[in-house]
Motif scaffolding. Structure first.
Motif, PDB file in Angstrom:
ATOM      1  N   VAL A   1       5.542  71.156   0.892  1.00 29.07           N
ATOM      2  CA  VAL A   1       4.753  70.226   1.392  1.00 29.07           C
ATOM      3  C   VAL A   1       5.137  68.757   1.079  1.00 29.07           C
ATOM      4  O   VAL A   1       5.043  67.929   1.906  1.00 29.07           O
TER       5      VAL A   1
ATOM      6  N   ARG B   1       8.846  68.176   2.441  1.00 25.67           N
ATOM      7  CA  ARG B   1       8.775  67.720   3.918  1.00 25.67           C
ATOM      8  C   ARG B   1       7.951  66.611   4.339  1.00 25.67           C
ATOM      9  O   ARG B   1       8.467  65.965   5.204  1.00 25.67           O
TER      10      ARG B   1
ATOM     11  N   VAL C   1       1.347  68.341   6.262  1.00 22.33           N
ATOM     12  CA  VAL C   1       2.368  67.831   5.983  1.00 22.33           C
ATOM     13  C   VAL C   1       2.208  66.289   6.377  1.00 22.33           C
ATOM     14  O   VAL C   1       2.697  65.262   5.899  1.00 22.33           O
TER      15      VAL C   1
END
Length: 183
Positions: A20, A23, A132
């Motif tokens: 996460v 990203r 995200v």
């Protein structure tokens, strides 16, 4: 400080959701193309995370430090602008308090343990698990706004000073003694 640097400290396990953070940083690449990313810790997810960093175009600025001693960990935390704790579960956010003790605000998952150690909006931010875009937005705020970052760093440092192992031991002994005297 790393200026625009982010750091993760902890085990490299799937449930820690380090992907996460990667990203989120990929979403911020246009705004912070040189922002260093440091991942400290050991665990089985390293090969997957290294491949993901490369696939996201972050390979050249992501450093997988592995296990480091406390002094090196503290130095890395002090250099970072933001510590990211995207784990979906924690018993207590010790890494959060260690980061705060280095004057580093945290962006963490709004989950048990982390919720208890992050003062949302004061010492860092809480974000829904796996969000995200939410992680990217909050990391962006701290990387882009020097005043906000400095204010949260100061509050984080003050918050961390409330935690002391000797005091915790004394408080626990007092609680045990009080319970024994009632029994």
């Amino acid at each position: 400080r790393l200026g625009n640097g982010v750091i993760y400290v902890g085990r490299r396990e799937v449930y820690k959701k380090i992907d996460v953070m990667l990203r989120a940083m990929a979403k911020l690449s246009d705004r912070f193309p040189q922002a260093p990313i440091v991942v400290v810790g050991r665990g089985p997810a390293r090969p997957h995370l290294e491949a993901l960093a490369r696939d996201l175009g972050l390979g050249d600025r992501t450093h997988f430090a592995g296990f480091v001693d406390e002094a090196r960990r503290d130095a890395l935390l002090a250099e970072a602008r933001v510590c990211v704790c995207p784990s979906e579960k924690e018993g207590w956010g010790l890494t959060v308090i260690e980061s705060n003790a280095a004057g580093t605000p945290v962006v963490a998952t709004d989950a048990d343990g982390l919720r208890d150690s992050v003062r949302d909006g004061e010492t860092g931010y809480l974000v829904p698990s796996g969000d995200v875009d939410g992680f990217a937005r909050r990391i962006d705020e701290l990387l882009a706004d020097d005043g906000l970052s400095a204010s949260m760093a100061s509050a984080a440092l003050a918050w961390s000073k409330q935690f002391d192992w000797d005091k915790a031991g004394h408080d626990m002994a007092a609680a045990i003694e009080e319970t024994r005297s009632r029994a």
